[in-house]
Design an enzyme around this catalytic site. Sequence first.
Site, short mmCIF file in Angstrom:
data_model
loop_
_atom_site.label_atom_id
_atom_site.label_comp_id
_atom_site.label_asym_id
_atom_site.label_seq_id
_atom_site.Cartn_x
_atom_site.Cartn_y
_atom_site.Cartn_z
CE LYS A 106 -15.63 5.48 -8.89
NZ LYS A 106 -16.10 4.67 -10.04
CE1 TYR A 164 -16.38 9.07 -9.02
CE2 TYR A 164 -14.38 9.25 -7.71
CZ TYR A 164 -15.02 8.90 -8.88
OH TYR A 164 -14.28 8.37 -9.92
#
Length: 253
Positions: A151, A147
Amino acid sequence: MNNILITGAASGIGAATARLFHSRGWKVGLLDINHSALAELAAELGGVWHAELDVADPGAVREALADFAALHGGQLRLLFNCAGLLRLGHFEEISLEEHARILQINVLGLLQMTHAAFPYLKATSGAQVINMGSASGLYGTPHMASYSASKFAVRGLTEALELEWQRHGIRVGDLMPPFVRTPMVDSQHFEPPALRRLGVKLRAEDIAAAVWLQAGQSQVHRPIHWLFKLMYWSGQVSPAWVNRLMMRRISRE
Protein backbone atom coordinates in the site's frame (compact mmCIF):
# COMPACT_ATOMS: atom_id res chain seq x y z
CA MET A 1 -22.61 7.48 -20.75
CA ASN A 2 -20.30 6.95 -17.76
CA ASN A 3 -18.62 3.58 -17.36
CA ILE A 4 -16.55 1.97 -14.63
CA LEU A 5 -14.31 -1.10 -14.72
CA ILE A 6 -13.72 -2.76 -11.35
CA THR A 7 -11.08 -5.35 -10.44
CA GLY A 8 -11.70 -7.58 -7.44
CA ALA A 9 -15.40 -7.13 -8.18
CA ALA A 10 -16.78 -10.50 -7.07
CA SER A 11 -17.14 -9.67 -3.36
CA GLY A 12 -16.52 -7.11 -0.65
CA ILE A 13 -15.69 -3.56 -1.65
CA GLY A 14 -15.62 -4.31 -5.38
CA ALA A 15 -19.09 -5.88 -5.36
CA ALA A 16 -20.55 -3.10 -3.19
CA THR A 17 -19.11 -0.51 -5.59
CA ALA A 18 -20.54 -2.33 -8.61
CA ARG A 19 -24.01 -2.37 -7.04
CA LEU A 20 -23.86 1.32 -6.15
CA PHE A 21 -22.65 2.58 -9.54
CA HIS A 22 -25.04 0.28 -11.41
CA SER A 23 -27.97 1.60 -9.34
CA ARG A 24 -27.00 5.13 -10.35
CA GLY A 25 -26.99 4.50 -14.07
CA TRP A 26 -23.33 3.76 -14.81
CA LYS A 27 -22.25 1.03 -17.23
CA VAL A 28 -20.35 -1.45 -15.07
CA GLY A 29 -17.62 -3.94 -15.97
CA LEU A 30 -16.60 -6.65 -13.50
CA LEU A 31 -13.25 -8.42 -13.25
CA ASP A 32 -12.22 -11.05 -10.72
CA ILE A 33 -10.37 -14.35 -10.49
CA ASN A 34 -13.39 -15.94 -8.73
CA HIS A 35 -15.50 -16.89 -11.75
CA SER A 36 -18.55 -18.34 -9.97
CA ALA A 37 -19.03 -15.41 -7.58
CA LEU A 38 -18.40 -12.99 -10.45
CA ALA A 39 -21.05 -14.62 -12.62
CA GLU A 40 -23.57 -14.49 -9.77
CA LEU A 41 -23.03 -10.77 -9.28
CA ALA A 42 -23.20 -10.10 -13.02
CA ALA A 43 -26.54 -11.93 -13.18
CA GLU A 44 -27.82 -9.99 -10.14
CA LEU A 45 -27.03 -6.75 -11.96
CA GLY A 46 -28.90 -7.78 -15.08
CA GLY A 47 -26.17 -9.51 -17.05
CA VAL A 48 -23.52 -6.79 -16.98
CA TRP A 49 -20.18 -7.34 -18.75
CA HIS A 50 -17.76 -9.48 -16.73
CA ALA A 51 -14.63 -11.53 -17.28
CA GLU A 52 -12.56 -13.88 -15.16
CA LEU A 53 -9.13 -12.30 -14.70
CA ASP A 54 -5.92 -12.71 -12.75
CA VAL A 55 -4.54 -9.16 -12.69
CA ALA A 56 -1.03 -10.63 -12.51
CA ASP A 57 -1.40 -11.91 -16.09
CA PRO A 58 -0.39 -8.99 -18.37
CA GLY A 59 -1.77 -10.51 -21.56
CA ALA A 60 -5.14 -11.24 -19.99
CA VAL A 61 -5.21 -7.72 -18.54
CA ARG A 62 -4.71 -6.13 -21.96
CA GLU A 63 -7.36 -8.38 -23.51
CA ALA A 64 -9.95 -7.66 -20.82
CA LEU A 65 -9.46 -3.90 -21.09
CA ALA A 66 -9.69 -3.98 -24.87
CA ASP A 67 -12.89 -6.04 -24.75
CA PHE A 68 -14.62 -3.75 -22.24
CA ALA A 69 -13.51 -0.53 -23.91
CA ALA A 70 -14.67 -1.82 -27.31
CA LEU A 71 -18.23 -1.84 -25.97
CA HIS A 72 -17.93 1.88 -25.16
CA GLY A 73 -16.30 3.37 -28.21
CA GLY A 74 -12.77 2.82 -26.92
CA GLN A 75 -13.41 4.92 -23.82
CA LEU A 76 -13.02 4.31 -20.08
CA ARG A 77 -14.32 6.91 -17.65
CA LEU A 78 -13.22 5.22 -14.41
CA LEU A 79 -10.85 2.39 -13.53
CA PHE A 80 -11.23 1.18 -9.95
CA ASN A 81 -8.22 -0.95 -8.96
CA CYS A 82 -9.79 -2.89 -6.10
CA ALA A 83 -8.25 -6.36 -6.42
CA GLY A 84 -6.00 -7.20 -3.51
CA LEU A 85 -4.69 -9.84 -1.12
CA LEU A 86 -4.19 -9.65 2.64
CA ARG A 87 -2.40 -12.04 5.00
CA LEU A 88 -2.23 -11.16 8.69
CA GLY A 89 0.42 -12.71 10.92
CA HIS A 90 4.01 -12.56 12.09
CA PHE A 91 6.26 -11.76 9.14
CA GLU A 92 8.59 -14.74 9.59
CA GLU A 93 5.68 -17.20 9.92
CA ILE A 94 4.22 -16.28 6.52
CA SER A 95 5.83 -18.06 3.59
CA LEU A 96 7.93 -16.09 1.16
CA GLU A 97 5.60 -17.26 -1.61
CA GLU A 98 2.62 -15.67 0.16
CA HIS A 99 4.50 -12.39 0.64
CA ALA A 100 5.43 -12.39 -3.05
CA ARG A 101 1.85 -13.09 -4.16
CA ILE A 102 0.57 -10.15 -2.09
CA LEU A 103 3.02 -7.83 -3.83
CA GLN A 104 2.30 -9.41 -7.21
CA ILE A 105 -1.46 -8.73 -6.96
CA ASN A 106 -1.52 -5.52 -4.93
CA VAL A 107 1.32 -3.76 -6.75
CA LEU A 108 2.20 -5.40 -10.06
CA GLY A 109 -1.42 -6.23 -10.86
CA LEU A 110 -2.52 -2.67 -10.19
CA LEU A 111 0.37 -1.29 -12.23
CA GLN A 112 -0.45 -3.57 -15.17
CA MET A 113 -4.14 -2.64 -15.14
CA THR A 114 -3.35 1.07 -15.02
CA HIS A 115 -0.73 0.87 -17.76
CA ALA A 116 -3.02 -1.10 -20.08
CA ALA A 117 -5.93 1.27 -19.38
CA PHE A 118 -4.02 4.41 -20.37
CA PRO A 119 -5.09 4.70 -24.04
CA TYR A 120 -8.76 4.29 -23.13
CA LEU A 121 -8.52 6.75 -20.26
CA LYS A 122 -6.71 9.27 -22.46
CA ALA A 123 -9.51 9.03 -25.03
CA THR A 124 -12.17 9.87 -22.40
CA SER A 125 -13.13 13.28 -21.07
CA GLY A 126 -12.94 13.41 -17.27
CA ALA A 127 -11.19 10.03 -17.03
CA GLN A 128 -10.09 8.84 -13.65
CA VAL A 129 -8.21 6.09 -11.82
CA ILE A 130 -9.11 5.20 -8.23
CA ASN A 131 -6.70 2.90 -6.44
CA MET A 132 -7.56 0.90 -3.34
CA GLY A 133 -5.05 2.13 -0.81
CA SER A 134 -5.07 1.64 2.95
CA ALA A 135 -4.40 3.31 6.27
CA SER A 136 -1.41 0.92 6.43
CA GLY A 137 0.13 2.98 3.62
CA LEU A 138 0.62 5.88 6.03
CA TYR A 139 2.93 4.12 8.48
CA GLY A 140 4.21 0.53 8.34
CA THR A 141 1.79 -1.72 10.24
CA PRO A 142 3.02 -4.72 12.26
CA HIS A 143 1.59 -8.17 11.41
CA MET A 144 0.73 -7.04 7.91
CA ALA A 145 4.19 -6.05 6.70
CA SER A 146 3.98 -7.08 3.04
CA TYR A 147 0.42 -5.75 2.71
CA SER A 148 1.54 -2.47 4.25
CA ALA A 149 4.52 -2.35 1.89
CA SER A 150 2.19 -2.90 -1.06
CA LYS A 151 0.00 0.00 0.00
CA PHE A 152 3.03 2.29 0.30
CA ALA A 153 3.75 1.39 -3.33
CA VAL A 154 0.15 2.17 -4.28
CA ARG A 155 0.43 5.50 -2.51
CA GLY A 156 3.65 6.39 -4.36
CA LEU A 157 2.28 5.36 -7.75
CA THR A 158 -0.90 7.34 -7.12
CA GLU A 159 0.99 10.50 -6.20
CA ALA A 160 3.33 10.22 -9.18
CA LEU A 161 0.62 9.56 -11.77
CA GLU A 162 -1.66 12.25 -10.35
CA LEU A 163 1.06 14.73 -11.30
CA GLU A 164 2.31 13.05 -14.47
CA TRP A 165 -1.09 12.44 -16.06
CA GLN A 166 -2.41 15.95 -15.49
CA ARG A 167 -1.22 16.74 -19.02
CA HIS A 168 -3.63 14.08 -20.31
CA GLY A 169 -6.56 15.26 -18.19
CA ILE A 170 -6.60 11.99 -16.21
CA ARG A 171 -7.20 12.25 -12.47
CA VAL A 172 -5.58 9.68 -10.16
CA GLY A 173 -6.33 9.18 -6.48
CA ASP A 174 -6.58 6.52 -3.81
CA LEU A 175 -8.80 5.58 -0.88
CA MET A 176 -7.16 5.06 2.52
CA PRO A 177 -9.46 3.23 4.95
CA PRO A 178 -8.51 1.31 8.10
CA PHE A 179 -9.92 -2.20 8.58
CA VAL A 180 -13.11 -2.92 6.62
CA ARG A 181 -15.58 -5.75 7.27
CA THR A 182 -15.08 -7.83 4.12
CA PRO A 183 -14.56 -11.54 3.39
CA MET A 184 -10.84 -10.82 3.01
CA VAL A 185 -10.61 -9.60 6.62
CA ASP A 186 -13.12 -12.09 8.04
CA SER A 187 -11.19 -15.06 6.58
CA GLN A 188 -7.99 -14.28 8.50
CA HIS A 189 -6.82 -16.70 11.20
CA PHE A 190 -4.67 -14.17 13.05
CA GLU A 191 -5.95 -11.08 14.86
CA PRO A 192 -3.33 -8.33 15.07
CA PRO A 193 -3.34 -6.18 18.22
CA ALA A 194 -4.09 -3.15 16.04
CA LEU A 195 -7.28 -4.77 14.74
CA ARG A 196 -8.31 -5.85 18.24
CA ARG A 197 -7.83 -2.34 19.64
CA LEU A 198 -9.27 -0.35 16.73
CA GLY A 199 -12.00 -2.81 15.77
CA VAL A 200 -13.63 -3.01 12.35
CA LYS A 201 -15.84 0.05 12.05
CA LEU A 202 -16.35 0.18 8.28
CA ARG A 203 -18.45 -1.90 5.88
CA ALA A 204 -17.86 -2.50 2.19
CA GLU A 205 -20.78 -0.16 1.46
CA ASP A 206 -18.98 2.67 3.29
CA ILE A 207 -16.01 2.33 0.94
CA ALA A 208 -18.29 2.12 -2.10
CA ALA A 209 -19.81 5.44 -1.01
CA ALA A 210 -16.28 6.89 -0.82
CA VAL A 211 -15.60 5.67 -4.38
CA TRP A 212 -18.73 7.54 -5.48
CA LEU A 213 -17.52 10.72 -3.74
CA GLN A 214 -14.07 10.33 -5.30
CA ALA A 215 -15.61 9.91 -8.75
CA GLY A 216 -17.30 13.28 -8.38
CA GLN A 217 -14.62 15.19 -6.48
CA SER A 218 -11.17 13.67 -6.89
CA GLN A 219 -8.55 13.90 -4.13
CA VAL A 220 -5.04 12.50 -4.30
CA HIS A 221 -5.66 10.66 -1.00
CA ARG A 222 -9.07 10.16 0.56
CA PRO A 223 -8.69 8.99 4.18
CA ILE A 224 -11.81 7.25 5.47
CA HIS A 225 -13.22 7.16 9.03
CA TRP A 226 -12.74 9.97 11.53
CA LEU A 227 -9.98 8.25 13.52
CA PHE A 228 -7.77 7.65 10.50
CA LYS A 229 -8.54 11.12 9.15
CA LEU A 230 -7.15 12.46 12.43
CA MET A 231 -4.01 10.31 12.08
CA TYR A 232 -3.59 11.26 8.43
CA TRP A 233 -3.90 15.01 8.84
CA SER A 234 -1.84 15.09 12.02
CA GLY A 235 0.86 13.26 10.08
CA GLN A 236 0.94 16.07 7.53
CA VAL A 237 1.86 18.67 10.16
CA SER A 238 3.60 16.61 12.85
CA PRO A 239 7.02 14.91 12.91
CA ALA A 240 7.12 11.27 11.80
CA TRP A 241 7.71 10.04 15.36
CA VAL A 242 4.14 10.99 16.30
CA ASN A 243 2.67 8.37 13.95
CA ARG A 244 5.34 5.88 15.02
CA LEU A 245 4.40 6.37 18.68
CA MET A 246 0.70 5.94 17.90
CA MET A 247 1.37 2.79 15.87
CA ARG A 248 3.52 1.30 18.63
CA ARG A 249 0.72 1.80 21.14
CA ILE A 250 -2.10 0.29 19.09
CA SER A 251 0.09 -2.61 17.87
CA ARG A 252 1.56 -3.62 21.23
CA GLU A 253 1.10 -7.34 21.87
